[in-house]
Design a protein around this motif. Structure first.
Motif, PDB file in Angstrom:
ATOM      1  N   GLY A  43       0.454   1.530 -16.473  1.00 20.96           N
ATOM      2  CA  GLY A  43      -0.558   2.334 -15.931  1.00 20.96           C
ATOM      3  C   GLY A  43      -0.070   3.760 -15.164  1.00 20.96           C
ATOM      4  O   GLY A  43      -0.826   4.562 -14.773  1.00 20.96           O
ATOM      5  N   LEU A  44       1.136   3.904 -14.940  1.00 19.82           N
ATOM      6  CA  LEU A  44       1.457   4.900 -14.206  1.00 19.82           C
ATOM      7  C   LEU A  44       2.004   6.248 -14.944  1.00 19.82           C
ATOM      8  O   LEU A  44       2.161   7.336 -14.608  1.00 19.82           O
ATOM      9  N   GLN A  45       1.827   6.128 -16.257  1.00 16.82           N
ATOM     10  CA  GLN A  45       2.379   7.165 -17.298  1.00 16.82           C
ATOM     11  C   GLN A  45       3.705   7.872 -16.756  1.00 16.82           C
ATOM     12  O   GLN A  45       3.695   8.867 -16.706  1.00 16.82           O
ATOM     13  N   ARG A  86      -0.682  13.845  -1.171  1.00 16.43           N
ATOM     14  CA  ARG A  86      -1.704  13.006  -1.731  1.00 16.43           C
ATOM     15  C   ARG A  86      -1.378  11.720  -1.499  1.00 16.43           C
ATOM     16  O   ARG A  86      -0.301  11.167  -1.158  1.00 16.43           O
ATOM     17  N   ASP A  87      -2.746  10.765  -1.356  1.00 16.25           N
ATOM     18  CA  ASP A  87      -2.235   9.391  -1.743  1.00 16.25           C
ATOM     19  C   ASP A  87      -2.002   8.920  -3.026  1.00 16.25           C
ATOM     20  O   ASP A  87      -2.322   9.749  -4.001  1.00 16.25           O
ATOM     21  N   VAL A  88      -1.033   8.350  -3.028  1.00 15.37           N
ATOM     22  CA  VAL A  88      -0.603   7.609  -4.303  1.00 15.37           C
ATOM     23  C   VAL A  88      -1.011   6.215  -4.598  1.00 15.37           C
ATOM     24  O   VAL A  88      -1.199   5.605  -3.549  1.00 15.37           O
ATOM     25  N   PRO A  89      -0.675   5.940  -5.861  1.00 13.86           N
ATOM     26  CA  PRO A  89      -1.114   4.171  -6.247  1.00 13.86           C
ATOM     27  C   PRO A  89      -0.407   3.358  -5.431  1.00 13.86           C
ATOM     28  O   PRO A  89       0.893   3.947  -5.124  1.00 13.86           O
ATOM     29  N   PRO A  90      -0.754   2.268  -4.995  1.00 20.37           N
ATOM     30  CA  PRO A  90      -0.002   1.327  -4.396  1.00 20.37           C
ATOM     31  C   PRO A  90       1.419   1.128  -4.813  1.00 20.37           C
ATOM     32  O   PRO A  90       2.443   0.963  -4.218  1.00 20.37           O
TER      33      PRO A  90
END
Length: 134
Positions: A43-45, A86-90
């Protein structure tokens, strides 16, 4: 004042987390190859690959005495994450923190974005594909 080295970066990794980055440093056009491991996440491509590649290349340059670098990457998400804080995915949080720590060891650095796929990325993808096929 020390000059800033321009570093164009291309990278790729296979599904098992075996990555390779190519960095063209400076006007002489010398190419540095750096292998690196990366923990893959669905899901992180491939976003995690960029983090690991940039960290590996940054460390390699620091070991060679480089203190100022202008990294040019193809991934606009990577450049945006670092430039815009930026906020990044956990799943990327730890990689983001480690990368920032590595980059902050430079006296100065910038992250730029290349508009098109480079020959460095093509080279990295080809090497990864050949490794997977072997």
């Amino acid at each position: 004042m020390k000059s800033t080295l321009r570093v164009d970066l291309g990278f790729a990794a296979d599904a098992s987390g075996n990555g390779v980055a190519y960095a063209r440093a400076g006007s002489a056009g010398r190419v540095l190859r750096v292998a690196f491991p990366v923990k893959r996440f669905s899901g992180l491509q491939d976003r995690e690959v960029g983090y690991a590649a940039l960290q590996a290349v940054a460390r390699a340059l620091q070991q060679r005495g480089i203190v100022r670098a202008n990294f040019v990457v193809e991934d606009p998400r990577l450049a945006g994450d670092l430039n815009e804080h930026r906020d990044v995915p956990p799943a990327l949080t730890l990689a983001y923190v480690k990368l920032r720590c590595t980059l902050n060891q430079f006296e100065g650095y910038e992250i730029g974005e290349a508009p098109l796929e480079t020959d460095l990325s093509q080279r990295a993808r080809s090497e990864v594909a050949l490794h997977v096929a072997a």
